[in-house]
Structure formats: C-alpha cells, structure tokens
Motif scaffolding. Structure first.
Motif, PDB file in Angstrom:
ATOM      1  N   LEU A   1     -34.902  27.592 -29.064  1.00 16.34           N
ATOM      2  CA  LEU A   1     -36.339  27.878 -29.050  1.00 16.34           C
ATOM      3  C   LEU A   1     -36.897  27.972 -30.468  1.00 16.34           C
ATOM      4  O   LEU A   1     -38.003  27.483 -30.749  1.00 16.34           O
ATOM      5  CB  LEU A   1     -36.604  29.179 -28.292  1.00 16.34           C
ATOM      6  N   VAL A   2     -36.139  28.629 -31.364  1.00 18.29           N
ATOM      7  CA  VAL A   2     -36.581  28.738 -32.763  1.00 18.29           C
ATOM      8  C   VAL A   2     -36.664  27.352 -33.394  1.00 18.29           C
ATOM      9  O   VAL A   2     -37.613  27.040 -34.126  1.00 18.29           O
ATOM     10  CB  VAL A   2     -35.613  29.647 -33.557  1.00 18.29           C
ATOM     11  N   MET A   3     -35.695  26.496 -33.110  1.00 14.70           N
ATOM     12  CA  MET A   3     -35.707  25.136 -33.645  1.00 14.70           C
ATOM     13  C   MET A   3     -36.918  24.367 -33.125  1.00 14.70           C
ATOM     14  O   MET A   3     -37.592  23.654 -33.888  1.00 14.70           O
ATOM     15  CB  MET A   3     -34.410  24.423 -33.243  1.00 14.70           C
ATOM     16  N   PHE A   4     -37.227  24.525 -31.840  1.00 14.67           N
ATOM     17  CA  PHE A   4     -38.385  23.835 -31.268  1.00 14.67           C
ATOM     18  C   PHE A   4     -39.680  24.322 -31.925  1.00 14.67           C
ATOM     19  O   PHE A   4     -40.542  23.515 -32.311  1.00 14.67           O
ATOM     20  CB  PHE A   4     -38.446  24.064 -29.760  1.00 14.67           C
ATOM     21  N   ALA A   5     -39.828  25.655 -32.047  1.00 14.67           N
ATOM     22  CA  ALA A   5     -41.046  26.212 -32.641  1.00 14.67           C
ATOM     23  C   ALA A   5     -41.197  25.782 -34.099  1.00 14.67           C
ATOM     24  O   ALA A   5     -42.305  25.461 -34.559  1.00 14.67           O
ATOM     25  CB  ALA A   5     -41.017  27.742 -32.537  1.00 14.67           C
TER      26      ALA A   5
ATOM     27  N   GLY B   1     -24.241  22.134 -29.021  1.00 19.29           N
ATOM     28  CA  GLY B   1     -24.826  21.577 -27.810  1.00 19.29           C
ATOM     29  C   GLY B   1     -25.900  22.397 -27.135  1.00 19.29           C
ATOM     30  O   GLY B   1     -26.907  21.848 -26.690  1.00 19.29           O
ATOM     31  N   VAL B   2     -25.701  23.714 -27.048  1.00 17.83           N
ATOM     32  CA  VAL B   2     -26.653  24.539 -26.297  1.00 17.83           C
ATOM     33  C   VAL B   2     -28.044  24.538 -26.939  1.00 17.83           C
ATOM     34  O   VAL B   2     -29.046  24.327 -26.243  1.00 17.83           O
ATOM     35  CB  VAL B   2     -26.115  25.976 -26.122  1.00 17.83           C
ATOM     36  N   PRO B   3     -28.178  24.777 -28.256  1.00 14.91           N
ATOM     37  CA  PRO B   3     -29.530  24.714 -28.847  1.00 14.91           C
ATOM     38  C   PRO B   3     -30.188  23.352 -28.673  1.00 14.91           C
ATOM     39  O   PRO B   3     -31.405  23.266 -28.448  1.00 14.91           O
ATOM     40  CB  PRO B   3     -29.273  25.017 -30.333  1.00 14.91           C
ATOM     41  N   SER B   4     -29.389  22.284 -28.760  1.00 14.98           N
ATOM     42  CA  SER B   4     -29.935  20.943 -28.558  1.00 14.98           C
ATOM     43  C   SER B   4     -30.463  20.781 -27.139  1.00 14.98           C
ATOM     44  O   SER B   4     -31.518  20.194 -26.914  1.00 14.98           O
ATOM     45  CB  SER B   4     -28.841  19.906 -28.851  1.00 14.98           C
ATOM     46  N   GLU B   5     -29.729  21.314 -26.173  1.00 15.76           N
ATOM     47  CA  GLU B   5     -30.165  21.290 -24.775  1.00 15.76           C
ATOM     48  C   GLU B   5     -31.488  22.023 -24.596  1.00 15.76           C
ATOM     49  O   GLU B   5     -32.413  21.529 -23.942  1.00 15.76           O
ATOM     50  CB  GLU B   5     -29.080  21.921 -23.898  1.00 15.76           C
ATOM     51  N   ILE B   6     -31.596  23.212 -25.167  1.00 14.21           N
ATOM     52  CA  ILE B   6     -32.822  24.013 -25.032  1.00 14.21           C
ATOM     53  C   ILE B   6     -33.986  23.315 -25.720  1.00 14.21           C
ATOM     54  O   ILE B   6     -35.108  23.299 -25.202  1.00 14.21           O
ATOM     55  CB  ILE B   6     -32.608  25.422 -25.634  1.00 14.21           C
ATOM     56  N   TYR B   7     -33.752  22.740 -26.878  1.00 17.97           N
ATOM     57  CA  TYR B   7     -34.810  22.037 -27.629  1.00 17.97           C
ATOM     58  C   TYR B   7     -35.415  20.914 -26.795  1.00 17.97           C
ATOM     59  O   TYR B   7     -36.635  20.725 -26.772  1.00 17.97           O
ATOM     60  CB  TYR B   7     -34.225  21.467 -28.925  1.00 17.97           C
ATOM     61  N   ARG B   8     -34.580  20.185 -26.084  1.00 14.79           N
ATOM     62  CA  ARG B   8     -35.072  19.008 -25.373  1.00 14.79           C
ATOM     63  C   ARG B   8     -35.511  19.288 -23.942  1.00 14.79           C
ATOM     64  O   ARG B   8     -36.468  18.704 -23.462  1.00 14.79           O
ATOM     65  CB  ARG B   8     -33.985  17.921 -25.373  1.00 14.79           C
TER      66      ARG B   8
ATOM     67  N   GLN C   1     -26.469  16.155 -33.684  1.00 18.30           N
ATOM     68  CA  GLN C   1     -26.674  16.438 -35.103  1.00 18.30           C
ATOM     69  C   GLN C   1     -27.921  17.293 -35.346  1.00 18.30           C
ATOM     70  O   GLN C   1     -28.192  17.690 -36.473  1.00 18.30           O
ATOM     71  CB  GLN C   1     -26.780  15.126 -35.890  1.00 18.30           C
ATOM     72  N   MET C   2     -28.672  17.564 -34.268  1.00 15.72           N
ATOM     73  CA  MET C   2     -29.938  18.293 -34.406  1.00 15.72           C
ATOM     74  C   MET C   2     -29.761  19.659 -35.048  1.00 15.72           C
ATOM     75  O   MET C   2     -30.490  20.025 -35.973  1.00 15.72           O
ATOM     76  CB  MET C   2     -30.587  18.475 -33.029  1.00 15.72           C
ATOM     77  N   VAL C   3     -28.811  20.424 -34.547  1.00 10.62           N
ATOM     78  CA  VAL C   3     -28.642  21.799 -35.014  1.00 10.62           C
ATOM     79  C   VAL C   3     -28.270  21.831 -36.491  1.00 10.62           C
ATOM     80  O   VAL C   3     -28.824  22.616 -37.262  1.00 10.62           O
ATOM     81  CB  VAL C   3     -27.591  22.537 -34.161  1.00 10.62           C
TER      82      VAL C   3
ATOM     83  N   LEU D   1     -27.881  33.729 -27.661  1.00  6.08           N
ATOM     84  CA  LEU D   1     -28.008  33.262 -29.044  1.00  6.08           C
ATOM     85  C   LEU D   1     -28.231  31.755 -29.093  1.00  6.08           C
ATOM     86  O   LEU D   1     -29.070  31.267 -29.859  1.00  6.08           O
ATOM     87  CB  LEU D   1     -26.755  33.629 -29.846  1.00  6.08           C
ATOM     88  N   GLY D   2     -27.490  31.014 -28.277  1.00  4.54           N
ATOM     89  CA  GLY D   2     -27.661  29.563 -28.245  1.00  4.54           C
ATOM     90  C   GLY D   2     -29.042  29.170 -27.763  1.00  4.54           C
ATOM     91  O   GLY D   2     -29.691  28.286 -28.339  1.00  4.54           O
ATOM     92  N   CYS D   3     -29.518  29.833 -26.700  1.00  2.00           N
ATOM     93  CA  CYS D   3     -30.853  29.539 -26.171  1.00  2.00           C
ATOM     94  C   CYS D   3     -31.936  29.907 -27.180  1.00  2.00           C
ATOM     95  O   CYS D   3     -32.902  29.152 -27.388  1.00  2.00           O
ATOM     96  CB  CYS D   3     -31.068  30.285 -24.856  1.00  2.00           C
TER      97      CYS D   3
END
Length: 621
Positions: A292-296, A66-73, A314-316, A286-288
């Motif tokens: 950011l890495v996923m977005f970049a 959830g956290v990486p998905s939140e940061i991505y969006r 399912q993004m991560v 780490l989650g944040c």
C-alpha cells in the motif's frame, strides 16, 4: 541506483554473523558429535526460537518480494489468507505434532513405514528430496537475479556467497545453528521491512494519507464471496483452500516437523506452533502495508521507472532503492532482509534433506553404522546438498521459461504428500498399495494441471513473456508466496484450458483429496487393512472425538477395530524426548517386539507386507 560502502558493510555483517553462529555451535556445547545433536539439536530447544525458525523457513525472499507486488497491483484481497492461519496451525498443533512427537521420529517419513511399509516410506522420501532439491536452487537464484537487475549487485557473487555461507553454518553447526540463525535472520527481516514502511510512509505524508490514496483507488478490497474455484482470489479460496496449503507446510513438511521434534517436550512443540500464529499475521500485515505504501508513493511521484520494469518481482527492490538511496545503510539493511529470507529457507532445506537421506535411505541399509561415522556422514551429506544447491541455481539461470515450472514443483508436490499422511492417519482401512497408488495419482494430477497451465499460458499469451519467463494468470501451479510475482491479468478461457485455470489456493486441497480418494478405492479393491493389525499410535481417531456424546458401545464401532486405550489417546504433554532409543532402533530391528526393560515395553503389530510395526509404551522414560 548502486550500493554504497555502508550498504556492503551491513550486508557483509549478515553473512559474518550467520557464519559465526554456525562456528559457535560447532566448537561449543555438544559440538555436533551425535546424530541427535546434529539433526535434532539434541531435542533441547524451547518454543520461542523454534517458532521463529518455523516462521523463517518458508518466509523466503520470494514472499518479501511477492506480497507487496501483489498488493500494489491487485489490492488487499490477498490479506484474507490470514484467515487460513487459524485452522492451518491449530490442526498441526493438535494432530500432526502430537502424532510425530510421541512416536519419537527423526524423519517424518518414518511414520509411513510404521503405518504402511518401507516401500511407502521410500516413495515419500524420494518425493520430498525431488521437491526440495528443485526448489532450493530457485530460491537461491531468484532474489539474486532481481537484486542484480535493479542495483547492479554482482549476480554470481551473491549466489556463491549465500550458497557457501549457508552450507558452512549448516554443515558445522547442525540444526541448532540453523534454528538460532533463523532467529537472527527473522529479526533482520522484520527490521528491513519496517525500515522501508516507515520511510515510505513519512515520504507519502503519513499512514492516513496512505490509506486515503489506497481507498480512493479501490485498493482496499471488499470480501469476494464468489465460490467459483477458478476465481484467482476469493474468501473461500484464501480462507479454506489456504488451510490445506498451510497444512502441507506446517503439518507434514520435514523442514518444519524437524523443528517440532527438536523441542524439549511435546508441550514446547505445540506452543511453538501457537507462537507462529501471531508472527505469521504480523509478516502478512507488513507485506500488505508495504504494498500500500508503494502504491501511494507512486501515485504522488513518477512511476515510469516502476511500470517499465521487465518483471513485477523487481518492483519492491526498485521502490526500496528509490526511497532509501539518500539514507546510507538502509538499502543494505533491506537487502540483508531479503537474503535472510533466502538463507533461512535454504539452510532448512539442507538440514532436512540430510536428515531424510540418512534416516530413510542410508541407515536402513547400514544398521551397524557407528554414531560417530553416522554423524560425520550426515555432515558430508549436508555439504553435498549445499554444493548441489549452487549447481541448481546455475541450472535455474539457463532454464529460461522453465524457471517458474521448476519453482512450481514445490507447490505441486506439497499437496500429494499431505494427502499421503492424511490417508494414513485418518483412515485405518488404507493399505500400502492404496497409499502408493494414491501418491502416484496425486502427483500425476498435480503435474497434469501444472504443466497444462504452463503450456496453456504460453499459447494464450506469448506476448506476456518476461525475461524468458511467463506468469500464470491464476498462479495455480506455484507456491503461495511465488504465485503473486509474475501474475498478469486474467484471460478468459473455456474447456480444458478453464480446468488448467484452477486457483492455486485450491491446489493443495485438490491434489491431497485425489490421493485420499484414489488411495481408499485401491485399498478396498486390494483388501482393506484390518484394525487389529494397525499400529494404534499411527491413527488419529477423528469420528470418536467429533461424536464424543455417543454412548460408548456406539463410539467403539467408530474405532474400526483399532486397539486403543485412554493413555494412548491422551498421553501427557510433559513427557521429555528420549534421544537414546528412538523408533529408528525398532525399524532397523535393533529391538524385538518381545524385549522389555524396567522402563519400557514394545508391542508388535503385523504390517500389511508381513513385517511388523512397533510402538513404544512409555512408563518412566
């Protein structure tokens, strides 16, 4: 994107090693022959494994997804949640942990009987059981569903394997196995997340490039000072509202308190809470960073596959399979990381449920139950809860749009339970009638807003249905870790619909405050408790501590008649735990108020229901 042989081997090793830890503690040392060994690890744990177990218990697979998905969006605004960790862990360390540890409890809800009466204790226990039974099935099913959708990994094979392995080591090895397995699983979680961040950063072109892309696309958020409680994320919501969320998790939740109580000394228990703080910050960062890495990465590469996913949760996994598919073993490592989070959360639920069931519901009715039979029954109860968890996972699979509503119950119940404990600890005038009334009012308020929000979102945005589920625009009724998974962009609302959009970060604060306010009003209307009949060890005197500079004659009035001594206010932190004779024997009537021995003395205090609460004054235990 499919798993290779090496990936399956790594995933299987996680399950084998987790089971092995449980078998080791079942066959060595104390062999889990007593209730103290099985439920409290014989009160022998040091602070570091306890701290890592505390971290793992609610660092579930849901947070990893959830956290990486939140940061991505939505950008890095979510990172300000880290500000709440300071008070959210300092308050438990200096108020809740000393209170529970000095009373030598096994179940958190024993406190409620010592402070109020047995009816309040049973209400708290039943509420907690309802909360955890619903939650653990969803925690088991949700990551398996996401994994199946992205990688083709067999859905029910994953559910059954995880459920059975978790049940095995929890039932055989008890709390000691759960804690040491949590330590192992925490390391796996860190390794999996680091692997994804490192590989992703290299493919983007370095951390400086990741930061540049994120900055140019306004993903590095400024501080939002908007005090509006309906604002999804603001500094106030994350830093202040988040404190109440942390208190409901790390202050009064049985799964966490049980770990504090397993510590060798009170000092070790407090140190474990301090040690969680940097670990929580690392996990959040780490989650944040992964987000950011996923977005970049997808700014540089085709993101069609990512944006076409039916659900953001399912993004991560899609990102992981995208960047790691050419590196055999690393996808398996991340999946092991993901399922480590699920295993640690579920095993903690099994153990804590077995504890409260035995201590609060079984032993009071069977006071003469022998130690060996009680231990065996505890293991059977843990096993039954494990099987129930698998059943709840199946129910989650057919609940459709109710899936998130079921998950949100965890968040709904946490606030009212926090309010119940705060009512008892900080307000000597509160009575048992007020406590039960406050808890009921808090639960009604929680479910009113939660279900109202759910229904409101379905009516307002039927087109946003995803895989049979729908996400709230404000996430107001989910736990902090799950809320970010399926949260679409906000929809403007007014009237009652606006009320339903209360930010989820204020949710625990709102519901716990409801419990305290209603509890105090009912207590005053039905006859407040007199200070002299309140067990002094169940009260934390806030005002005398805050207004320490007042003359003694004025400070004395701030105790509201509750008996107190310097020793009771400031007992030594080095007192070891006493597994042989706990407060349980007092609750069950095994020791009378007039009983004395060479080492201990018991003082009785009348309870509101006509019974007695007892407190142990230790001299040489």
């Amino acid at each position: 994107m499919k798993f290779g042989t090496v990936d399956y081997v790594i995933f299987a090793l996680l399950l084998v090693l987790s089971s092995g830890i449980g078998l080791y503690y079942a066959l060595s040392g104390g062999k889990q022959r007593t209730m103290q060994e099985f439920l409290l690890a014989d009160r022998s744990m040091s602070f570091l494994p306890v701290a890592l177990s505390l971290l793992a218990t609610f660092q579930s697979a849901v947070a990893i997804l959830g956290v990486p998905s939140e940061i991505y969006r939505f950008g890095t605004e979510y990172w300000f949640l880290g500000c709440s960790y300071i008070l959210g862990l300092l308050i438990p360390a200096h108020i809740f942990i000393p209170m529970f540890y000095r009373l030598r409890l096994t179940s958190t809800y024993e406190y409620l009987e010592l402070r109020f009466n047995k009816a309040v204790r049973v209400c708290g226990t039943v509420t907690f059981i309802f909360q955890m039974v619903i939650y653990m099935g969803v925690v088991l099913y949700a990551p398996a569903l996401a994994l199946n959708a992205v990688t083709g990994f067999d859905l029910w094979g994953a559910v059954l394997t995880m459920g059975l392995v978790c049940t095995l080591y929890t039932t055989l090895g008890g709390l000691k196995a759960v804690i040491w397995t949590d330590v192992f699983q925490t390391l796996i979680m860190f390794a999996g997340q680091l692997a994804v961040i490192i590989v992703g950063t290299i493919k983007v072109g370095g951390i400086a490039e990741v930061w540049r892309i994120a900055t140019e696309n306004e993903k590095i958020a400024d501080i939002n000072w908007n005090p509006d409680p309906f604002e999804r994320h603001s500094f106030w919501a994350l830093a202040i509202g988040g404190v109440f969320m942390m208190l409901s998790l790390y202050g009064v939740n049985q799964a966490q308190v049980q770990r504090y109580l397993s510590s060798k000394t009170e000092k070790e228990a407090i140190l474990s809470c301090y040690a969680v703080f940097p670990c929580q910050q690392i996990v959040l960062c780490l989650g944040c960073l992964m987000g950011l890495v996923m977005f970049a990465f997808y700014k540089q590469h085709d993101s069609t596959g990512l944006t076409s996913l039916p659900s953001p949760d399912q993004m991560v996994l899609y990102f992981v399979m995208d960047i790691l598919q050419d590196l055999p073993g690393l996808p398996g490592l991340f999946v092991a990381c993901l399922f480590s989070g699920a295993l640690s959360t579920i095993s903690s639920a099994f153990n804590s449920l077995a504890t409260v069931t035995m201590e609060d519901l079984v032993k009071p009715h069977f006071p003469n139950l022998s130690e060996s039979r009680a231990t065996m029954l505890s293991k059977v109860v843990a096993l039954l809860y494990g099987l129930l968890c698998i059943g709840m996972a199946y129910i989650s699979s057919i609940m459709g749009s109710v899936l998130q509503a079921a998950l949100s119950i965890f968040g709904m119940v946490g606030g009212p339970l926090l309010g119940l404990f705060c009512l008892g600890m900080f307000f000597p005038c509160a009575n048992s009638t007020g406590a039960i009334s406050g808890l009921v009012a808090g639960l009604i308020m929680a479910f009113w807003i939660g279900i109202g929000s759910f229904v409101s979102n379905i009516k307002a945005a039927p087109s946003q249905l995803v895989n049979g589920t729908i996400g709230p625009e404000s996430g107001n009724f989910t736990t902090v870790v799950m809320t970010t998974l399926l949260s679409p962009e906000p929809i403007q609302k007014s009237g009652l619909s606006k009320f339903y959009s209360l930010s989820y970060m204020w949710y625990s604060a709102h519901n716990s405050t409801t419990v305290v306010v209603v509890g105090l009003i009912v207590s005053f209307l039905t006859g407040s408790m007199k200070g002299k009949v309140v067990n002094p060890r169940t009260i934390f005197h806030v005002l005398p501590k805050l207004l320490f500079f007042l003359p003694d004659k004025y400070k004395e009035k701030l105790y509201f008649g509750v008996k107190h001594t310097k020793e009771e206010s400031e007992p030594t932190l080095e007192q070891p735990a006493t597994p042989d004779k706990t407060i349980n024997s007092l609750i069950n009537g095994d020791v009378k108020a007039t009983d004395t021995t060479e080492n201990e003395k018991f003082d009785g205090y009348a309870r509101a229901d006509g019974g007695h609460s007892y407190v142990v004054h230790e001299t040489s235990l």
